[in-house]
Motif scaffolding. Structure first.
Motif, mmCIF file in Angstrom:
data_model
loop_
_atom_site.group_PDB
_atom_site.id
_atom_site.type_symbol
_atom_site.label_atom_id
_atom_site.label_comp_id
_atom_site.label_asym_id
_atom_site.label_seq_id
_atom_site.Cartn_x
_atom_site.Cartn_y
_atom_site.Cartn_z
ATOM 1 N N LEU A 177 -0.011 4.728 8.243
ATOM 2 C CA LEU A 177 -0.444 3.445 8.787
ATOM 3 C C LEU A 177 0.061 2.285 7.940
ATOM 4 N N LEU A 178 -0.010 2.451 6.623
ATOM 5 C CA LEU A 178 0.333 1.367 5.706
ATOM 6 C C LEU A 178 1.225 1.884 4.582
ATOM 7 N N ARG A 179 2.112 1.026 4.119
ATOM 8 C CA ARG A 179 2.842 1.234 2.869
ATOM 9 C C ARG A 179 2.311 0.207 1.867
ATOM 10 N N GLU A 180 2.003 0.681 0.683
ATOM 11 C CA GLU A 180 1.454 -0.219 -0.338
ATOM 12 C C GLU A 180 2.340 -0.239 -1.570
ATOM 13 N N ARG A 181 2.500 -1.423 -2.129
ATOM 14 C CA ARG A 181 3.047 -1.572 -3.478
ATOM 15 C C ARG A 181 1.931 -2.108 -4.359
ATOM 16 N N ARG A 182 1.608 -1.377 -5.415
ATOM 17 C CA ARG A 182 0.505 -1.724 -6.313
ATOM 18 C C ARG A 182 1.066 -2.019 -7.701
ATOM 19 N N THR A 183 0.775 -3.201 -8.220
ATOM 20 C CA THR A 183 1.267 -3.618 -9.533
ATOM 21 C C THR A 183 0.080 -3.822 -10.460
ATOM 22 N N VAL A 184 0.085 -3.121 -11.591
ATOM 23 C CA VAL A 184 -1.035 -3.168 -12.531
ATOM 24 C C VAL A 184 -0.498 -3.438 -13.928
ATOM 25 N N SER A 185 -1.109 -4.392 -14.625
ATOM 26 C CA SER A 185 -0.695 -4.733 -15.987
ATOM 27 C C SER A 185 -1.911 -4.923 -16.875
ATOM 28 N N ALA A 186 -1.774 -4.546 -18.139
ATOM 29 C CA ALA A 186 -2.791 -4.804 -19.154
ATOM 30 C C ALA A 186 -2.317 -5.975 -20.002
ATOM 31 N N VAL A 187 -3.118 -7.038 -20.032
ATOM 32 C CA VAL A 187 -2.708 -8.290 -20.668
ATOM 33 C C VAL A 187 -3.651 -8.611 -21.834
ATOM 34 N N GLY A 236 -16.615 13.907 2.785
ATOM 35 C CA GLY A 236 -16.927 12.484 2.741
ATOM 36 C C GLY A 236 -16.137 11.691 1.747
ATOM 37 N N ARG A 237 -15.058 12.240 1.235
ATOM 38 C CA ARG A 237 -14.224 11.514 0.266
ATOM 39 C C ARG A 237 -12.969 10.995 0.953
ATOM 40 N N SER A 238 -12.440 9.919 0.457
ATOM 41 C CA SER A 238 -11.156 9.394 0.905
ATOM 42 C C SER A 238 -10.226 9.423 -0.299
ATOM 43 N N PRO A 239 -9.416 10.471 -0.436
ATOM 44 C CA PRO A 239 -8.604 10.656 -1.651
ATOM 45 C C PRO A 239 -7.691 9.472 -1.919
ATOM 46 N N ARG A 240 -7.624 9.052 -3.182
ATOM 47 C CA ARG A 240 -6.790 7.912 -3.545
ATOM 48 C C ARG A 240 -6.612 7.844 -5.057
ATOM 49 N N PRO A 241 -5.511 7.264 -5.529
ATOM 50 C CA PRO A 241 -5.367 6.994 -6.963
ATOM 51 C C PRO A 241 -6.315 5.884 -7.386
ATOM 52 N N TYR A 242 -6.705 5.903 -8.667
ATOM 53 C CA TYR A 242 -7.645 4.894 -9.157
ATOM 54 C C TYR A 242 -7.578 4.822 -10.677
ATOM 55 N N LEU A 243 -8.197 3.800 -11.233
ATOM 56 C CA LEU A 243 -8.247 3.595 -12.682
ATOM 57 C C LEU A 243 -9.602 4.023 -13.228
ATOM 58 N N HIS A 244 -9.602 4.999 -14.121
ATOM 59 C CA HIS A 244 -10.807 5.456 -14.820
ATOM 60 C C HIS A 244 -10.410 6.478 -15.880
ATOM 61 N N GLU A 282 4.266 2.953 -5.627
ATOM 62 C CA GLU A 282 4.402 2.952 -4.175
ATOM 63 C C GLU A 282 3.436 3.979 -3.591
ATOM 64 N N LEU A 283 2.700 3.587 -2.548
ATOM 65 C CA LEU A 283 1.729 4.473 -1.914
ATOM 66 C C LEU A 283 1.890 4.429 -0.403
ATOM 67 N N SER A 284 1.456 5.515 0.246
ATOM 68 C CA SER A 284 1.356 5.563 1.699
ATOM 69 C C SER A 284 -0.096 5.794 2.067
ATOM 70 N N TRP A 285 -0.584 5.056 3.055
ATOM 71 C CA TRP A 285 -1.926 5.252 3.580
ATOM 72 C C TRP A 285 -1.786 6.047 4.878
ATOM 73 N N VAL A 286 -2.277 7.281 4.844
ATOM 74 C CA VAL A 286 -2.031 8.229 5.922
ATOM 75 C C VAL A 286 -3.337 8.612 6.606
ATOM 76 N N ALA A 287 -3.356 8.603 7.928
ATOM 77 C CA ALA A 287 -4.513 9.049 8.705
ATOM 78 C C ALA A 287 -4.052 9.359 10.119
ATOM 79 N N GLY A 288 -4.738 10.303 10.736
ATOM 80 C CA GLY A 288 -4.392 10.650 12.107
ATOM 81 C C GLY A 288 -2.996 11.202 12.252
ATOM 82 N N GLY A 289 -2.477 11.804 11.169
ATOM 83 C CA GLY A 289 -1.152 12.405 11.227
ATOM 84 C C GLY A 289 0.003 11.441 11.123
ATOM 85 N N ARG A 290 -0.256 10.190 10.704
ATOM 86 C CA ARG A 290 0.835 9.228 10.597
ATOM 87 C C ARG A 290 0.575 8.249 9.462
#
Length: 279
Positions: free
Chosen positions: A117-127, A26-34, A107-115
């Motif tokens: 689906l999405l390419r993501e660019r994620r920008t994070v800054s501490a201000v 029941g998990r959807s593996p992904r990078p995250y902040l913690h 840079e991330l790829s969102w993968v499901a069903g063997g392909r």
């Protein structure tokens, strides 16, 4: 397992970006902040809580991308309700374009069903903002990498009113009492949840989080807010109808979160949001 990327602000570590994939059913593996913490060292994120073990700190998660679950947990199916399905996708970290103590571009790829689906660019800054507050600036762009139109959905678009979560999401730690919730001109979970507002604040025992949409498109997304059941705030990419994305098209959102020690009032929250969004 890769070591987390540590963000620092005012010389202090304030956030860890974890690349480890969440494991288990029941998990959807992904990078995250913690953990994410205030300048005073108070942790303001939660991972794998007992009430929702698929909640992972602060990051980006969507419960329905072309029928695939990138949120975790059960999938809400019209006419059946929350249902256990073998439809979980994976956000794969592909690499950093830039990384230092002040932030990163990933840079991330969102993968499901063997392909892919999405390419993501994620920008994070501490201000840095002042002696008791800083801001986490998180922007993400999702590009349809398939050869056909994709659409984003939510439990709300699939038949569950009031559950339009999906997009940016921040799971805060549970405390003895539920956090207080308010916006620029609203008070309480019921009033703020589902509203389109410039910002929404969550205040705990000795911390405050203020979430602000930092672009016009982001501010059009309603806020998803939970306080009584569990503490969490997110955006709603698909609130009343599915969000369609043509092949090659990109959806962009940016949320700036003020992370403050102590309990801010409305004026204090508004002042820090103005400073954070224009920093």
């Amino acid at each position: 397992m890769s070591a987390p990327t540590v963000l620092r602000c005012a010389g202090r570590p304030v956030a860890h970006y974890v690349l480890r994939r969440a494991t288990g059913p029941g998990r959807s593996p992904r990078p995250y902040l913690h953990p994410v913490s205030t300048l005073g060292g108070v942790t303001v994120t939660e991972q794998l809580p007992a009430d929702h073990p698929h909640h992972l700190g602060a990051g980006v998660a969507v419960p329905d991308v072309a029928g695939f679950n990138f949120w975790g947990g059960r999938t809400f199916v019209r006419g059946r309700g929350p249902t256990v399905l073998d439809n979980h996708g994976v956000q794969r970290h592909e690499g950093f374009r830039r990384r230092d103590h002040g932030g990163f571009v990933a840079e991330l790829s969102w993968v499901a069903g063997g392909r892919v689906l999405l390419r993501e660019r994620r920008t994070v800054s501490a201000v840095p903002l002042d002696d008791t507050a800083w801001a986490l600036d998180l922007a993400f762009s999702l590009t349809n990498a398939s050869s056909e139109k994709l659409s984003f959905g939510s439990p709300a678009t699939n038949g569950r009113p009031g559950a339009a979560y999906g997009g940016f999401f921040w799971r805060a730690p549970r405390e003895t009492a539920a956090p207080d919730v308010f916006g620029p001109d609203a008070e309480g979970e019921r009033t703020v949840h589902g509203a389109r507002a410039d910002w929404v604040a969550l205040t705990g025992r000795d911390w405050t989080l203020v979430f602000a949409g930092a672009t016009e498109e982001t501010r059009r997304d309603p806020w998803f807010v939970r306080a009584a059941a569990y503490p969490g705030v997110g955006s709603s990419l698909a609130s009343q109808e599915r969000l369609a994305l043509a092949a090659g098209a990109t959806a962009v959102r940016r949320v700036v979160t003020v992370v403050a020690d102590g309990r801010l009032d409305r004026d204090g929250a508004a002042a820090l949001v103005r400073k954070a969004v224009t920093a």
